[in-house]
Scaffold this motif. Structure first.
Motif, mmCIF file in Angstrom:
data_model
loop_
_atom_site.group_PDB
_atom_site.id
_atom_site.type_symbol
_atom_site.label_atom_id
_atom_site.label_comp_id
_atom_site.label_asym_id
_atom_site.label_seq_id
_atom_site.Cartn_x
_atom_site.Cartn_y
_atom_site.Cartn_z
ATOM 1 N N ASN A 1 0.825 -1.207 0.000
ATOM 2 C CA ASN A 1 0.000 0.000 0.000
ATOM 3 C C ASN A 1 0.861 1.260 0.000
ATOM 4 O OD1 ASN A 1 -2.460 -1.399 -0.002
ATOM 5 N ND2 ASN A 1 -2.430 -1.624 2.218
ATOM 6 N N ASP A 2 1.970 1.246 0.738
ATOM 7 C CA ASP A 2 2.878 2.396 0.751
ATOM 8 C C ASP A 2 3.492 2.612 -0.631
ATOM 9 O OD1 ASP A 2 2.361 2.761 3.424
ATOM 10 O OD2 ASP A 2 4.234 1.855 4.124
ATOM 11 N N CYS A 3 3.874 1.521 -1.289
ATOM 12 C CA CYS A 3 4.462 1.620 -2.624
ATOM 13 C C CYS A 3 3.457 2.171 -3.624
ATOM 14 C CB CYS A 3 4.973 0.256 -3.086
ATOM 15 S SG CYS A 3 6.459 -0.315 -2.238
ATOM 16 N N ARG A 4 2.229 1.685 -3.571
ATOM 17 C CA ARG A 4 1.186 2.186 -4.476
ATOM 18 C C ARG A 4 0.961 3.681 -4.266
ATOM 19 N NH1 ARG A 4 -2.854 -0.822 -6.946
ATOM 20 N NH2 ARG A 4 -4.400 0.675 -6.208
ATOM 21 N N ALA A 5 0.882 4.098 -2.998
ATOM 22 C CA ALA A 5 0.643 5.511 -2.704
ATOM 23 C C ALA A 5 1.800 6.375 -3.187
ATOM 24 C CB ALA A 5 0.427 5.693 -1.204
ATOM 25 N N GLY A 6 3.037 5.897 -2.965
ATOM 26 C CA GLY A 6 4.194 6.666 -3.392
ATOM 27 C C GLY A 6 4.304 6.777 -4.897
ATOM 28 N N LEU A 7 4.018 5.685 -5.593
ATOM 29 C CA LEU A 7 4.093 5.702 -7.052
ATOM 30 C C LEU A 7 2.986 6.564 -7.653
ATOM 31 C CD1 LEU A 7 4.977 1.960 -7.766
ATOM 32 C CD2 LEU A 7 6.485 3.955 -7.939
ATOM 33 N N LYS A 8 1.821 6.560 -7.014
ATOM 34 C CA LYS A 8 0.744 7.418 -7.497
ATOM 35 C C LYS A 8 1.129 8.887 -7.380
ATOM 36 C CE LYS A 8 -4.195 8.355 -7.094
ATOM 37 N NZ LYS A 8 -5.479 7.978 -6.444
ATOM 38 N N GLN A 9 1.777 9.237 -6.287
ATOM 39 C CA GLN A 9 2.210 10.622 -6.097
ATOM 40 C C GLN A 9 3.306 10.986 -7.105
ATOM 41 O OE1 GLN A 9 3.507 11.487 -2.128
ATOM 42 N NE2 GLN A 9 3.690 13.673 -2.486
ATOM 43 N N GLN A 10 4.182 10.034 -7.396
ATOM 44 C CA GLN A 10 5.291 10.287 -8.315
ATOM 45 C C GLN A 10 4.822 10.432 -9.756
ATOM 46 O OE1 GLN A 10 8.484 10.841 -7.844
ATOM 47 N NE2 GLN A 10 9.244 10.653 -9.926
ATOM 48 N N TYR A 11 3.905 9.544 -10.193
ATOM 49 C CA TYR A 11 3.514 9.491 -11.595
ATOM 50 C C TYR A 11 2.137 10.082 -11.883
ATOM 51 C CZ TYR A 11 7.520 6.391 -12.145
ATOM 52 O OH TYR A 11 8.791 5.862 -12.163
ATOM 53 N N GLY A 12 1.421 10.471 -10.840
ATOM 54 C CA GLY A 12 0.083 11.005 -11.055
ATOM 55 C C GLY A 12 -0.969 9.926 -11.124
ATOM 56 N N LYS A 13 -0.555 8.684 -11.245
ATOM 57 C CA LYS A 13 -1.453 7.528 -11.210
ATOM 58 C C LYS A 13 -0.619 6.310 -10.866
ATOM 59 C CE LYS A 13 -1.147 6.271 -16.111
ATOM 60 N NZ LYS A 13 -1.936 5.995 -17.336
ATOM 61 N N ILE A 14 -1.265 5.245 -10.455
ATOM 62 C CA ILE A 14 -0.546 4.020 -10.117
ATOM 63 C C ILE A 14 -0.209 3.291 -11.413
ATOM 64 C CG2 ILE A 14 -0.650 1.831 -8.879
ATOM 65 C CD1 ILE A 14 -2.795 3.190 -7.072
ATOM 66 N N PRO A 15 1.078 3.079 -11.708
ATOM 67 C CA PRO A 15 1.443 2.395 -12.957
ATOM 68 C C PRO A 15 1.151 0.899 -12.868
ATOM 69 C CG PRO A 15 3.420 2.862 -11.672
ATOM 70 C CD PRO A 15 2.267 3.480 -10.927
ATOM 71 N N LEU A 16 0.140 0.446 -13.588
ATOM 72 C CA LEU A 16 -0.293 -0.952 -13.519
ATOM 73 C C LEU A 16 0.116 -1.761 -14.743
ATOM 74 C CD1 LEU A 16 -3.928 -0.439 -12.157
ATOM 75 C CD2 LEU A 16 -1.851 -0.954 -10.851
ATOM 76 N N LYS A 17 0.654 -1.102 -15.758
ATOM 77 C CA LYS A 17 1.037 -1.807 -16.976
ATOM 78 C C LYS A 17 2.261 -1.140 -17.579
ATOM 79 C CE LYS A 17 -2.578 0.885 -19.274
ATOM 80 N NZ LYS A 17 -3.894 0.827 -19.903
#
Length: 249
Positions: A82-98
């Motif tokens: 969950n921490d990784c998802r939140a951090g990546l969303k903040q970094q990229y503007g969305k959670i990179p799923l692909k």
């Protein structure tokens, strides 16, 4: 007075096509720098949840052709996920799923005795991160001297597809297994069918197969109306909506 013994450990050393991109990616997930060198070798050491990973610069590296990998064994894998998802969303503007980079859904793989997720970093390094769970006999193969359990065709298909997708990262083979199982086992075991649909939805998302995603979404929503909130598929329900919401961010 006894001499203090330093614990023995291993440090993965992985290639990086861009040390700066690698640093940004891992810092977004809470990593800290332990060592950095720019000359004569572009090199950086990072610590993620107390585990060190080092990266060396390799400009000619093609992320899509990178086969480098490592496994990180952690405690409380769900919090880290969950921490990784939140951090990546903040970094990229969305959670990179692909694509590359990305973070794959967290999954239980009882036949391996792990609960894990996968991170593919900007250089294409494949990082599995997992926590031990109770190991259960599989329904397909004999492992560790244990014969496979009896199971229905759908359960066998789910175990095989799950292994292919999350253990071997062979998405095309996993998709083929799921498509055949869904076509030949209709109107039975709706909970297992939903689990297969969620896995197929994730694969379609990563292949950017919009039409297949629409088909899986429609059938998935129909099954949810039929089975409701069943404990066996609680996590699959979360993944179902995370994939759909992530694709629409």
């Amino acid at each position: 007075m006894s001499e203090r013994v330093t614990p023995e450990f291993a440090i993965p050393m992985l290639p990086s096509s861009s040390i700066s991109e690698t640093l940004q990616f891992y810092e977004a997930m809470g990593s800290t720098i332990t060592y950095q060198q720019k000359a004569p070798n572009n090199y950086i050491g990072l610590k993620l949840k107390g585990i060190e990973i080092h990266f060396f610069g390799l400009k000619q590296l093609k992320p899509e052709s990178n086969f480098s990998s490592c496994y990180l064994r952690v405690n409380d894998v769900d919090k880290l996920y969950n921490d990784c998802r939140a951090g990546l969303k903040q970094q990229y503007g969305k959670i990179p799923l692909k694509g590359i980079p990305r973070i794959n859904p967290i999954k239980d793989i009882p036949t391996y005795g792990v609960r894990q997720f996968v991170i593919v970093d900007p250089s294409g390094n494949y990082i599995r991160i997992g926590e031990k769970i109770k190991k259960e006999p599989g329904v397909l193969f004999e492992e560790d001297g244990e014969k496979p359990q009896k199971a229905t065709p759908l359960r066998k298909a789910y175990e095989l597809a799950n292994r292919l997708a999350h253990g071997k990262d062979d998405l095309e083979a996993a998709a083929s297994v799921i498509d055949k199982a869904l076509a030949s086992n209709k109107n039975v075991e709706p909970e297992i069918r939903f689990k297969l649909i969620v896995l197929r939805l994730d694969i379609a998302n990563r292949f950017e197969d919009i039409e297949k995603m629409k088909v899986m979404e429609k059938e998935g929503r129909g099954l949810l109306e039929l089975v409701g909130n069943v404990s066996e598929i609680n996590e699959d329900i979360r993944s179902f909506y995370q994939i759909l919401e992530g694709d629409r961010q």
